[in-house]
Design an enzyme around this catalytic site. Structure first.
Site, PDB file in Angstrom:
ATOM      1  N   THR A  99      -2.960   3.309   3.717  1.00 38.63           N
ATOM      2  CA  THR A  99      -2.064   4.470   3.789  1.00 38.63           C
ATOM      3  C   THR A  99      -1.397   4.473   5.143  1.00 38.63           C
ATOM      4  OG1 THR A  99      -3.513   5.826   2.406  1.00 38.63           O
ATOM      5  CG2 THR A  99      -2.031   7.025   3.859  1.00 38.63           C
ATOM      6  N   ARG A 159      -4.855   9.254 -11.285  1.00 34.15           N
ATOM      7  CA  ARG A 159      -5.767   9.421 -10.140  1.00 34.15           C
ATOM      8  C   ARG A 159      -4.986   9.874  -8.916  1.00 34.15           C
ATOM      9  NH1 ARG A 159      -6.135   7.024  -4.705  1.00 34.15           N
ATOM     10  NH2 ARG A 159      -8.308   7.058  -4.095  1.00 34.15           N
ATOM     11  N   THR A 214      -7.243   6.972   6.374  1.00 41.13           N
ATOM     12  CA  THR A 214      -6.975   5.872   5.458  1.00 41.13           C
ATOM     13  C   THR A 214      -8.316   5.276   5.067  1.00 41.13           C
ATOM     14  OG1 THR A 214      -5.824   3.787   5.095  1.00 41.13           O
ATOM     15  CG2 THR A 214      -6.568   4.207   7.342  1.00 41.13           C
ATOM     16  N   GLY A 215      -8.393   4.795   3.844  1.00 40.60           N
ATOM     17  CA  GLY A 215      -9.657   4.285   3.321  1.00 40.60           C
ATOM     18  C   GLY A 215      -9.852   4.814   1.916  1.00 40.60           C
ATOM     19  N   THR A 268       1.210   6.919   0.482  1.00 41.84           N
ATOM     20  CA  THR A 268       0.451   5.774  -0.033  1.00 41.84           C
ATOM     21  C   THR A 268       0.716   5.552  -1.518  1.00 41.84           C
ATOM     22  OG1 THR A 268      -1.788   4.844  -0.202  1.00 41.84           O
ATOM     23  CG2 THR A 268      -1.573   7.185  -0.669  1.00 41.84           C
ATOM     24  N   SER A 312       0.796  -1.235   0.000  1.00 41.48           N
ATOM     25  CA  SER A 312       0.000   0.000   0.000  1.00 41.48           C
ATOM     26  C   SER A 312       0.820   1.273   0.000  1.00 41.48           C
ATOM     27  CB  SER A 312      -0.883   0.048   1.253  1.00 41.48           C
ATOM     28  OG  SER A 312      -1.513  -1.169   1.469  1.00 41.48           O
TER      29      SER A 312
HETATM   30  N1  ASP Z   1      -6.752   6.822   1.119  1.00 38.55           N
HETATM   31  C1  ASP Z   1      -5.922   6.153   0.157  1.00 38.55           C
HETATM   32  C2  ASP Z   1      -6.321   6.570  -1.221  1.00 38.55           C
HETATM   33  O1  ASP Z   1      -7.500   6.668  -1.495  1.00 38.55           O
HETATM   34  C3  ASP Z   1      -5.959   4.662   0.267  1.00 38.55           C
HETATM   35  C4  ASP Z   1      -6.135   4.101   1.653  1.00 38.55           C
HETATM   36  O2  ASP Z   1      -5.706   4.703   2.614  1.00 38.55           O
HETATM   37  O3  ASP Z   1      -6.731   3.020   1.802  1.00 38.55           O
HETATM   38  O4  ASP Z   1      -5.448   6.749  -2.027  1.00 38.55           O
END
Ligand code: ASP
Length: 300
Positions: free
Chosen positions: A149, A177, A200-201, A167, A51
């Protein structure tokens, strides 16, 4: 047990070795900002972590594109890089943007050229393992759902706050993106007078609500960090037509008084807390569709 300083709070179980490195850097004479930056290096350099940084999941074209940002609570300074390719430590490029330019954010090839001019080496971030997985994904074309992240927040005994995040973003994302992580106020926010928060997410669900800024604003209103994370999630749940589970929102927060907490949708998530004599992975608060509170102007 009372908290000792410096105190580090970060996302996921891989935050723990990063926090521990942050503590080492601080105890070796680094500032809280140095500690945050160099703690994040641990996750960025770990090829087994899909990640972040080296070994991160590539975009749909098989190219690893990284997002990162850093903030210093002192002077409200910030630096950020988005969709940068072929650089091992995007968090340090973000710091150079903050320290050495008049800008806050550099993106794409401009960010990479800046990093090279600053002396960063060009490296291949796509490992054989990730290349093989990507080739299988291209054939099967199953929905990409892998992402995480490192967001790492730090506070020293003088009350100085700093934060950073890094990340490789949403696995197999469209080339170009950019997620929430390099966006100040979305993936990370540090207010030197109040506290810090990181996310994170699914970045798309964080960016539309400036959610880390919102967490800090709730702390400004007096909420405990965990409650500030929960209030933010409740607000998004209330505003968003999709089920909470699908939103995949998770926040860590730390206030200037040394209180900390975390909350996430669904079952919540694991986060790491480290200070001298203590380093643990903890479980966040968990929120679902039934947890909509008064903050949100509930549409349901
Ligand atoms: N927030 C991060 C993104 O959308 C990914 C994550 O933290 O799961 O790039």
């Amino acid at each position: 047990m009372s908290i000792d300083y410096p105190l580090f709070v970060s996302t996921w179980t891989f935050g723990k070795p990063a926090n521990e490195q942050s503590l080492k850097v601080f105890q070796g004479g680094g500032s809280i900002l140095d500690a945050v930056e160099q703690g994040i290096h641990v996750a960025e350099a770990d090829a087994s972590n899909p990640s972040v940084g080296l070994g991160g999941i590539p975009n749909a074209e098989g190219v690893v594109q990284l997002d990162a940002c850093i903030m210093d609570g002192e002077g409200q300074r910030a630096g950020s890089v988005a969709a940068i390719e072929g650089i091992l430590h995007p968090i340090s490029v973000a710091r150079r943007v903050m320290d050495n330019t008049k800008h806050v954010m550099l993106a794409g090839d401009g960010a990479r050229q800046f990093a090279l001019a600053q002396g960063f080496a060009s490296v291949e971030l796509l490992t054989e393992e990730r290349r093989t997985e990507w080739e299988q994904w291209r054939v099967q074309n199953h929905p990409p759902d892998n992402h995480d992240t490192i967001a790492l927040l730090g506070l020293d005994s003088t009350g100085r706050l700093a934060g950073g995040c890094s990340t490789s973003g949403w696995g197999y994302k469209l080339p170009g993106r950019v997620g929430d992580s390099p966006i100040i106020g979305s993936g990370l926010y540090v207010d030197g007078e109040i506290g810090a928060a990181g996310a994170t997410g699914l970045g798309e669900n964080v960016m539309r609500y400036c959610a880390s800024f919102l967490v800090v604003e709730y702390m400004r209103q007096g909420l405990h960090p965990e409650e500030a994370c929960s209030a933010t999630i409740r607000r998004v749940i209330a505003a968003d037509p999709r089920p909470a589970e699908e939103l995949a929102l998770n926040f860590v927060a730390l206030d200037k008084q040394g209180r900390y907490g975390a909350a996430g949708t669904g079952r919540g998530f694991e986060y790491a807390v480290t200070y001298p004599g203590y380093s643990q992975v903890l479980q966040s608060a968990a929120l679902s569709d039934t947890d909509v509170g008064p903050e949100g102007g509930n549409r349901r």
